[in-house]
Design a protein around this motif. Structure first.
Motif, PDB file in Angstrom:
ATOM      1  N   ASP A 174       0.684  -1.166  -0.192  1.00 25.81           N
ATOM      2  CA  ASP A 174      -0.031   0.100  -0.026  1.00 25.81           C
ATOM      3  C   ASP A 174       0.864   1.354   0.177  1.00 25.81           C
ATOM      4  OD1 ASP A 174      -2.125  -1.535   0.004  1.00 25.81           O
ATOM      5  OD2 ASP A 174      -2.889  -1.249   2.057  1.00 25.81           O
ATOM      6  N   ILE A 175       2.034   1.056   0.802  1.00 27.86           N
ATOM      7  CA  ILE A 175       2.862   2.465   0.962  1.00 27.86           C
ATOM      8  C   ILE A 175       3.482   2.740  -0.516  1.00 27.86           C
ATOM      9  CG2 ILE A 175       4.724   3.107   1.866  1.00 27.86           C
ATOM     10  CD1 ILE A 175       4.302   1.566   4.352  1.00 27.86           C
TER      11      ILE A 175
ATOM     12  N   SER B 296       1.294  10.150  -4.180  1.00 26.12           N
ATOM     13  CA  SER B 296       0.635  10.622  -2.800  1.00 26.12           C
ATOM     14  C   SER B 296       1.724  10.846  -1.986  1.00 26.12           C
ATOM     15  CB  SER B 296      -0.477   9.487  -2.508  1.00 26.12           C
ATOM     16  OG  SER B 296      -1.295   9.230  -3.364  1.00 26.12           O
ATOM     17  N   SER B 297       1.712  11.837  -1.187  1.00 25.57           N
ATOM     18  CA  SER B 297       2.657  12.189  -0.103  1.00 25.57           C
ATOM     19  C   SER B 297       2.780  11.143   0.830  1.00 25.57           C
ATOM     20  CB  SER B 297       2.370  13.489   0.619  1.00 25.57           C
ATOM     21  OG  SER B 297       1.168  13.616   1.330  1.00 25.57           O
ATOM     22  N   LEU B 298       4.060  10.697   1.369  1.00 25.46           N
ATOM     23  CA  LEU B 298       4.228   9.707   2.488  1.00 25.46           C
ATOM     24  C   LEU B 298       4.982  10.227   3.842  1.00 25.46           C
ATOM     25  CD1 LEU B 298       6.076   7.041   0.187  1.00 25.46           C
ATOM     26  CD2 LEU B 298       3.714   7.234   0.595  1.00 25.46           C
ATOM     27  N   GLU B 299       4.669   9.802   4.692  1.00 21.50           N
ATOM     28  CA  GLU B 299       5.243  10.249   6.009  1.00 21.50           C
ATOM     29  C   GLU B 299       6.648   9.694   5.929  1.00 21.50           C
ATOM     30  OE1 GLU B 299       3.642  11.769   8.294  1.00 21.50           O
ATOM     31  OE2 GLU B 299       1.679  11.619   7.227  1.00 21.50           O
ATOM     32  N   GLU B 300       7.546  10.152   6.942  1.00 15.65           N
ATOM     33  CA  GLU B 300       8.980   9.845   6.980  1.00 15.65           C
ATOM     34  C   GLU B 300       8.930   8.246   7.290  1.00 15.65           C
ATOM     35  OE1 GLU B 300      13.099  11.330   9.425  1.00 15.65           O
ATOM     36  OE2 GLU B 300      11.254  12.483   9.309  1.00 15.65           O
ATOM     37  N   GLU B 301       8.137   7.574   8.100  1.00 17.87           N
ATOM     38  CA  GLU B 301       8.391   6.288   8.445  1.00 17.87           C
ATOM     39  C   GLU B 301       8.056   5.513   7.367  1.00 17.87           C
ATOM     40  OE1 GLU B 301       9.525   3.894  10.986  1.00 17.87           O
ATOM     41  OE2 GLU B 301       9.443   6.102  11.557  1.00 17.87           O
ATOM     42  N   GLU B 302       7.082   5.928   6.419  1.00 17.21           N
ATOM     43  CA  GLU B 302       6.737   5.237   5.165  1.00 17.21           C
ATOM     44  C   GLU B 302       8.028   5.159   4.312  1.00 17.21           C
ATOM     45  OE1 GLU B 302       1.849   5.477   4.826  1.00 17.21           O
ATOM     46  OE2 GLU B 302       2.957   7.419   4.521  1.00 17.21           O
ATOM     47  N   PHE B 303       8.687   6.292   4.213  1.00 17.34           N
ATOM     48  CA  PHE B 303       9.830   6.382   3.146  1.00 17.34           C
ATOM     49  C   PHE B 303      10.827   5.403   3.845  1.00 17.34           C
ATOM     50  CE2 PHE B 303       8.553  10.486   1.615  1.00 17.34           C
ATOM     51  CZ  PHE B 303       9.117  10.452   0.237  1.00 17.34           C
ATOM     52  N   LYS B 304      11.055   5.411   5.205  1.00 15.78           N
ATOM     53  CA  LYS B 304      12.005   4.250   5.629  1.00 15.78           C
ATOM     54  C   LYS B 304      11.657   2.790   5.319  1.00 15.78           C
ATOM     55  CE  LYS B 304      13.389   7.128   9.472  1.00 15.78           C
ATOM     56  NZ  LYS B 304      13.485   7.502  10.855  1.00 15.78           N
ATOM     57  N   LYS B 305      10.500   2.399   5.443  1.00 20.66           N
ATOM     58  CA  LYS B 305       9.884   0.942   4.948  1.00 20.66           C
ATOM     59  C   LYS B 305      10.354   0.752   3.566  1.00 20.66           C
ATOM     60  CE  LYS B 305       6.420   0.702   8.734  1.00 20.66           C
ATOM     61  NZ  LYS B 305       4.964   0.828   8.930  1.00 20.66           N
ATOM     62  N   LEU B 306      10.124   1.594   2.792  1.00 24.74           N
ATOM     63  CA  LEU B 306      10.462   1.532   1.470  1.00 24.74           C
ATOM     64  C   LEU B 306      11.834   1.830   0.965  1.00 24.74           C
ATOM     65  CD1 LEU B 306       7.484   3.580  -0.520  1.00 24.74           C
ATOM     66  CD2 LEU B 306       7.585   0.929   0.118  1.00 24.74           C
ATOM     67  N   ILE B 307      12.621   2.102   1.829  1.00 27.97           N
ATOM     68  CA  ILE B 307      14.013   2.244   1.538  1.00 27.97           C
ATOM     69  C   ILE B 307      14.208   3.174   0.313  1.00 27.97           C
ATOM     70  CG2 ILE B 307      16.346   1.530   1.641  1.00 27.97           C
ATOM     71  CD1 ILE B 307      14.964  -1.467   1.926  1.00 27.97           C
ATOM     72  N   ILE B 308      13.618   4.217   0.186  1.00 29.48           N
ATOM     73  CA  ILE B 308      13.273   5.096  -0.989  1.00 29.48           C
ATOM     74  C   ILE B 308      13.638   6.670  -0.584  1.00 29.48           C
ATOM     75  CG2 ILE B 308      11.866   6.546  -2.364  1.00 29.48           C
ATOM     76  CD1 ILE B 308      10.326   3.569  -3.052  1.00 29.48           C
ATOM     77  N   LYS B 309      14.563   7.355  -1.313  1.00 26.48           N
ATOM     78  CA  LYS B 309      15.145   8.466  -0.893  1.00 26.48           C
ATOM     79  C   LYS B 309      14.254   9.851  -1.398  1.00 26.48           C
ATOM     80  CE  LYS B 309      19.659   6.560  -0.154  1.00 26.48           C
ATOM     81  NZ  LYS B 309      21.022   6.207  -1.266  1.00 26.48           N
TER      82      LYS B 309
END
Length: 202
Positions: A131-132, A140-153
């Motif tokens: 989903d993230i 869609s905009s992501l929270e910082e925690e969601e970026f970490k889960k995706l390992i996307i910069k």
């Protein structure tokens, strides 16, 4: 690039609807198994004049997703993930190694494509973070925690990332996509020659 020139009210926007009608009829024939040998199915995407002088590529990308639908992401990511080894199950419990699939994807599409590759692989193979990844792929905009889960910069709004996503889609979809820009002179009228040049270069 094929310019369609005409004065106001001469039917330039109407031409888009005529092309869209042809495209939809072809898809209906394909779904019914009635295509002739010369028929080529294709899609057309309407891109109105960009609302701002910046983020033009995001505007195009959003129009593409809105017009064709989010299933285009599913089709392309499935095709790429299979090509990168997403069907090869390893180990005792037969799980796919997501890191290996990402690594294979980055070998084919290195550099600026890296975040796009990660998001597509996670979208297809990681049920916990699917989903993230979908949120990121749809802009869609992501929270910082969601970026970490995706390992996307990076965010997809960045021009380089947006262009990379557009390239991945266009190079790996099974049919031609016609992009119909309407009122292409508007950036010049609203913001001047510098912005029009940037728009056309993009």
């Amino acid at each position: 690039l094929i310019p369609i020139l005409g004065s106001a009210g001469s039917g330039k926007t109407h031409a888009y609807w005529a092309y869209r009608d042809i495209s939809e009829k072809l898809w209906k024939k394909k779904e019914a198994g009635q295509l002739d040998i010369d028929d080529i199915v294709w899609r057309i995407v309407y891109v109105p004049s960009p609302p701002a002088a910046t983020r033009i590529l995001l505007h195009i990308y959003t129009c593409l997703i809105n017009d064709i639908g989010a299933e285009i992401i599913d089709i392309v990511s499935k095709k790429l993930v299979e090509r990168w080894g997403g069907k090869k199950k390893q180990g005792l419990f037969g799980k796919v190694n997501i890191d290996d699939v990402i690594s294979n994807g980055i070998k084919e599409y290195p550099g600026v494509f890296t975040d796009c590759v990660k998001a597509m692989v996670i979208y297809q193979l990681d049920s916990q973070n699917r989903d993230i990844a979908e949120k990121w792929l749809l802009g869609s905009s992501l929270e910082e925690e969601e970026f970490k889960k995706l390992i996307i910069k990076q965010v997809i709004e960045n021009d380089d990332i947006c262009l990379a996503m557009l390239k991945l889609i266009m190079l790996n979809i099974d049919y031609p996509i016609l992009i119909y820009f309407d009122e292409i002179e508007s950036p010049y009228r609203m913001h001047g020659p510098e912005v029009e040049r940037k728009f056309l270069e993009t």
